[in-house]
Motif scaffolding. Structure first.
Motif, short mmCIF file in Angstrom:
data_model
loop_
_atom_site.label_atom_id
_atom_site.label_comp_id
_atom_site.label_asym_id
_atom_site.label_seq_id
_atom_site.Cartn_x
_atom_site.Cartn_y
_atom_site.Cartn_z
N UNK A 236 59.95 71.48 -8.14
CA UNK A 236 59.55 72.10 -6.87
C UNK A 236 60.77 72.75 -6.23
N UNK A 237 60.49 73.60 -5.26
CA UNK A 237 61.54 74.12 -4.38
C UNK A 237 61.21 73.65 -2.97
N UNK A 238 62.17 72.96 -2.34
CA UNK A 238 62.04 72.55 -0.95
C UNK A 238 62.75 73.58 -0.07
N UNK A 239 62.06 74.07 0.94
CA UNK A 239 62.69 74.92 1.95
C UNK A 239 62.69 74.16 3.27
N UNK A 240 63.87 73.83 3.74
CA UNK A 240 64.03 73.09 4.99
C UNK A 240 64.32 74.06 6.12
N UNK A 241 63.62 73.89 7.24
CA UNK A 241 63.88 74.69 8.44
C UNK A 241 63.99 73.74 9.63
N UNK A 242 65.21 73.57 10.13
CA UNK A 242 65.48 72.67 11.24
C UNK A 242 65.62 73.47 12.53
N UNK A 243 64.92 73.03 13.57
CA UNK A 243 65.09 73.57 14.92
C UNK A 243 65.81 72.51 15.75
N UNK A 244 66.92 72.90 16.37
CA UNK A 244 67.67 71.94 17.17
C UNK A 244 66.84 71.43 18.34
N UNK A 245 67.01 70.13 18.70
CA UNK A 245 67.91 69.21 18.03
C UNK A 245 67.25 68.33 16.98
N UNK A 246 65.91 68.12 17.03
CA UNK A 246 65.31 67.04 16.26
C UNK A 246 64.01 67.41 15.54
N UNK A 334 76.77 70.58 8.42
CA UNK A 334 76.43 71.74 9.26
C UNK A 334 75.70 71.29 10.52
N UNK A 335 74.82 70.30 10.40
CA UNK A 335 74.07 69.78 11.54
C UNK A 335 75.02 69.16 12.56
N UNK A 336 75.92 68.31 12.10
CA UNK A 336 76.83 67.65 13.01
C UNK A 336 77.73 68.66 13.72
N UNK A 337 78.24 69.61 12.96
CA UNK A 337 79.10 70.62 13.57
C UNK A 337 78.36 71.43 14.63
N UNK A 338 77.11 71.80 14.32
CA UNK A 338 76.34 72.62 15.26
C UNK A 338 76.06 71.86 16.56
#
Length: 351
Positions: A236-246, A334-338
């Motif tokens: 499979x291919x997982x595409x993750x899309x995170x919107x800050x913060x949670x 990347x999450x922690x830095x952002x």
């Protein structure tokens, strides 16, 4: 026993016994957060807690309202009251409040036509109903938008709502775990985890207007998709899309199929170390198997829960050198830095 007569001059907007650092609380208060599923708000007031603030949620003729769970008359918990014709009724003295928080009736008044003091008003909050979730914000001008979830936002696709659960963990720890890929074969051995000897290929994390995203190919150790493609495993291919913060959505695409699954996860930071989980799923069948998806999702959550609840330190370290990182941690780093660079979370303020 007594508050001072000039107490109003010294009140803080921080909740009593706040478990967050003051700087972090003020930053997080500016975001939209989930507090309930829409389908759980029926004919009784529902209590909730967000960032250590007690809330009451109730349904009116115009929709759903959210306010601080505090009657302005004598400080009673309104969530212990009842609803009558869309009015929230205080359990102690029967004061009635409409969906906008205005007091519309004081039953004990001799003159029922007498003017009601404008101070008898609830501390109402902004509310949005989206994706079957009730979202609220503790400030009047949110600093960040709600997530934009493909698939989940398609009204033609049936939604599956995973029963909400509470974790004894920081919201940031849950989010980082949800976006972590290296733990799959070690933790999710009974659901979808692959071979322990598989390597996590290099992947790139990209900034979006409101978060982070990355794609990753993976060989799942099970065949869990309803597309009649034979085989014991699936690539499979997982595409993750995170919107800050949670908030995160994973778009799962088996390589050899027309099938696509959308799985969204968002969390309410009840307190600094307590998190309520809200998850919504759908797929391109248009009518996913609700029983299967709920059972599978709860199994996956249970595989993660005890590990995340026992991570130390309990708070997510935002200093990049505070923990050791491996190549698979690109998203985590990347999450922690952002969180630090974009919002100033984790700042050590001078006294």
């Amino acid at each position: 026993m007594f508050l001072p007569v000039d107490n109003a001059q010294h009140e803080s907007d921080l909740p009593k016994n706040c478990t967050f650092a003051p700087n972090d609380w003020h930053i997080l208060a500016g975001f939209w957060h989930p507090v309930a599923f829409v389908h759980d708000i029926k004919d009784v007031p529902v209590p909730a807690r967000l960032l250590d603030v007690d809330l009451v949620i109730w349904r009116t003729q115009d929709g759903i309202s959210v306010a601080r769970d505090l009657c302005p008359h004598r400080g009673t918990r309104l969530s212990a009251g009842r609803i009558d014709d869309g009015q929230l009724i205080c359990p102690m003295h029967g004061l009635h409040f409409d969906g906008a928080g205005h007091c519309t009736k004081i039953p004990s008044n001799p003159d029922q036509d007498a003017r009601v003091s404008p101070r008898l008003r609830l501390q109402s909050l902004l509310v949005q109903e989206r994706y079957g979730i009730v979202w609220t914000c503790l400030v009047q001008t949110p600093t960040w938008p709600l997530p934009d979830w493909p698939g989940i936002g398609d009204d033609t696709l049936k939604k599956v709502f995973v029963p909400s659960g509470t974790w004894a963990a920081a919201a940031s720890r849950h989010v980082e775990n949800f976006n972590d890929v290296a733990h799959f074969p070690w933790v999710h051995v009974n659901t979808f985890g692959g071979d322990e000897n598989d390597r996590v290929p290099p992947y790139d994390v990209h900034a979006t207007d409101h978060g982070l995203t990355f794609d990753l190919g993976y060989e799942e150790g099970f065949n869990r998709f309803p597309d009649d493609v034979p085989g014991d495993t699936r690539h499979v291919v997982y595409s993750y899309e995170l919107t800050f913060p949670f908030s995160t959505i994973i778009i799962i695409r088996p390589n050899d199929s027309w099938y696509v699954q959308y799985f969204a996860d968002t969390v309410c930071p009840v307190s600094a170390h307590e998190t309520r989980i809200f998850q919504v799923a759908t797929d391109t069948t248009g009518a996913p198997d609700e029983d299967f998806l709920i059972k599978e999702s709860l199994m996956i959550n249970d595989e993660d829960k005890h590990l995340v609840e026992n991570q130390h330190p309990e708070d997510l370290p935002l200093g990049i050198m505070d923990e050791v990182h491996i190549p698979a941690d690109r998203m985590s780093v990347a999450y922690r830095r952002a969180l630090v660079e974009k919002f100033g979370l984790g700042a050590r303020l001078s006294s």
